[in-house]
Motif scaffolding. Structure first.
Motif, PDB file in Angstrom:
ATOM      1  N   CYS A 210       1.202  -1.072   0.078  1.00  0.00           N
ATOM      2  CA  CYS A 210       0.055  -0.123  -0.280  1.00  0.00           C
ATOM      3  C   CYS A 210       0.906   1.600   0.254  1.00  0.00           C
ATOM      4  N   PRO A 215       0.984   1.479  -5.918  1.00  0.00           N
ATOM      5  CA  PRO A 215       0.304   0.458  -4.977  1.00  0.00           C
ATOM      6  C   PRO A 215       0.262  -0.849  -5.903  1.00  0.00           C
ATOM      7  N   VAL A 353      -6.031   0.284   0.322  1.00  0.00           N
ATOM      8  CA  VAL A 353      -4.843   0.047  -0.990  1.00  0.00           C
ATOM      9  C   VAL A 353      -4.417   1.007  -1.833  1.00  0.00           C
TER      10      VAL A 353
END
Ligand SMILES: Cc1cc2nc3c(=O)[nH]c(=O)nc-3n(C[C@H](O)[C@H](O)[C@H](O)COP(=O)(O)OP(=O)(O)OC[C@H]3O[C@@H](n4cnc5c(N)ncnc54)[C@H](O)[C@@H]3O)c2cc1C
Length: 497
Positions: A210, A215, A353
């Protein structure tokens, strides 16, 4: 124009259409299953199956091939840019109470080949590859479809058409069924790699990195394969991220690229969509045609498999005159809340995320890291109950008492089961005269899951899709089951569970 007749027309033979076809064909329903493409889509899409889906695929004859070529995850972790654990999920033990691994990282084409092989064995199913649905219309209490086949265009008249034709479903669009957009879609680059030199895996952990800078998902797949996904940054175009150089640069922190064969590089946009109607008269939707969700829980195909298992026994009961047509309305009533629950969870995980703002990521990390590390690691999420519908207080997933060694599912197949407390011949499983309820007595109960579920009750009635219908007195349960089918309940009845 030539016209054929069938009971069920399945449009689209992805995994969901194929599983549905096997369930129906094994019950002797006359099915024509058409698929536009001649071959199974050769590249992996879904990577993860949960234990409940493996069990349902086992009932469709597709799980053995998957199990022979899959591997479990040891954990699924969400880590921040610095590598700290934000949250994670870890299976408790090897097998879930269904007798299947909590997670199976698999190769979707392997599953689809296996399901099509099962379909081809069924005498009441005609599988037609290279035949595309062109159009259809409702006629009387059924449909008439126009199909483009090998030898030109022909018609199929069917009592029901089931659209298993994927996200862009022609069946759904023709019926004018709108999609509820839950408003979370992002473009990601997916890179599927085959590991060279006999490597079976890079890691046993599935990772969401994350990092607000970009991401990234890193996911073990079937043995010998690995997937990475990279979120596209603002203004990035597919051609900016799919070149060899761009991929090598993105993969560098995660893998030794010369040890990989890149099998696929594609930009796709995930969605969170749910069809407003899953059944409209003789038109039914299942799988991606009915719902699509972000991939963060690996549940798209799992959900479609649950659709197929939920539908097939209801269709059979209606076609064989044991149930009112209204029974089919319980399909959406049962499945939609479950799909929305999972989609909501996938969206929440996706938002953790996909955080791109440094400031938001800092706040997210502060909040999540405030919990002690052992509290951030959880058991696998329980997705295994329905709350209302054709239930007499049940709704949980029935465990397989053999727990992986001797499967009740092997002996019983996709049928309703009545489990009685009285001891009889342990291996005795039979169906009553109507082929309706299977009885199974004094089972081996590895893991004690059956005893825990049964408590003091005399019997458990289990639906063909392996949800518990109810626990209690055997005669009362079978009477309630017959009454539900006969009346085709439309109002959801709350589960006592
Ligand atoms: C990158 C990615 C990762 C994923 N990861 C996971 C995961 O880990 N776990 C999981 O459970 N799910 C996952 N999914 C989702 C999963 O792949 C889908 O939910 C699943 O394939 C849907 O199956 P389906 O049978 O409903 O539709 P599809 O697989 O799309 O099949 C539809 C079929 O219909 C056919 N068709 C379409 N139109 C017609 C027509 N007019 N006539 C005849 N045939 C037609 C198509 O050719 C196709 O074969 C992922 C998806 C993607 C893209």
């Amino acid at each position: 124009m030539k016209r054929e007749e069938t009971e069920i027309l399945i449009a689209g033979l992805g995994p969901v259409g194929a599983a549905l076809g096997v369930y129906l064909g094994r019950m002797g329903i006359k099915v024509i299953a058409i698929e536009r493409d001649r071959d199974v889509y050769p590249l992996p899409r879904a990577a993860h199956l949960d234990h409940e889906t493996m069990r349902l695929l086992h009932l469709a004859g597709g799980a053995e091939a998957v199990a022979a070529a899959s591997q479990p995850l040891s954990a699924y972790e969400f880590r921040n840019a610095a590598g700290d654990l934000l949250m994670g999920f870890r299976p408790s033990g090897d097998l879930a109470p269904t007798g299947w691994p909590w997670t199976s990282m698999f190769h979707q084409p392997t599953l689809e080949h296996a399901l099509r092989a099962r379909l081809a064995e069924l005498p009441s199913v005609s599988m037609r590859l290279g035949h595309a649905l062109d159009a259809y219309g409702v006629a009387g209490d059924g449909v008439v479809a126009r199909v483009e086949g090998d030898e030109g265009t022909y018609e199929i008249a069917a009592r029901f058409i089931v659209g298993c034709d994927g996200g862009n479903s022609l069946v759904r669009r023709t019926a004018g069924i709108a999609l509820d957009d839950l408003g979370f879609d992002e473009p990601w680059l997916v890179i599927d790699a085959v590991l060279k030199n006999g490597a079976e895996r890079l890691t046993t952990v599935g990772l969401q990195h994350c990092d607000p800078a970009r991401p990234v998902t890193s996911m073990p797949m079937a043995p010998g394969r690995h997937r990475w996904e990279f979120m596209l940054l603002d203004g990035e175009r597919p051609e900016d991220v799919t070149s060899d150089e761009a991929i090598a640069a993105m993969l560098a922190p995660y893998a030794d690229t010369p040890a990989l064969d890149i099998e696929r590089r594609a930009v796709y946009r995930f969605h969170a969509l749910v069809a407003e109607k899953w059944r409209q008269g003789p038109v039914i939707l299942a799988g991606d045609a009915a719902h699509q969700m972000p991939p963060f829980m690996g549940q798209g195909l799992c959900s479609g498999t649950r659709d197929a298992a939920n539908l097939a026994w209801k269709i059979e009961a209606v076609l064989r005159g044991r149930a009112e047509d209204r029974l089919l309305d319980s399909y959406q009533a049962e499945r939609e809340p479950h799909v929305r629950m999972i989609t909501g969870m996938a969206v929440s995980m996706g938002k953790v995320v996909c955080t791109r703002s440094e400031e938001e990521a800092r706040r997210r990390d502060e909040d999540m890291l405030a919990r002690p590390e052992d509290k951030r690691m959880n058991g696998m999420l329980a997705l295994d109950s329905i709350k209302s519908g054709i239930l007499e207080g049940g709704g949980t997933v029935f465990p397989d008492p053999g727990h992986g060694a001797t499967r009740l599912d092997d002996a019983a197949g996709y049928a309703p089961l009545l489990i009685l407390r009285e001891a009889c011949d342990a291996a005795r499983i039979f169906r009553d005269a109507g082929g309706f309820v299977a009885l199974c007595v004094a089972l081996p109960d590895k893991g004690g899951h059956l005893a825990a579920l049964m408590g003091d009750a005399d019997a458990i009635l289990v639906r063909p899709d392996r949800y518990v219908f109810g626990t209690g007195d055997a005669a009362a349960l079978t009477a309630a089951w017959a009454a539900y089918l006969a009346s085709g309940v439309t109002e959801a009845r709350a589960s006592a569970a």
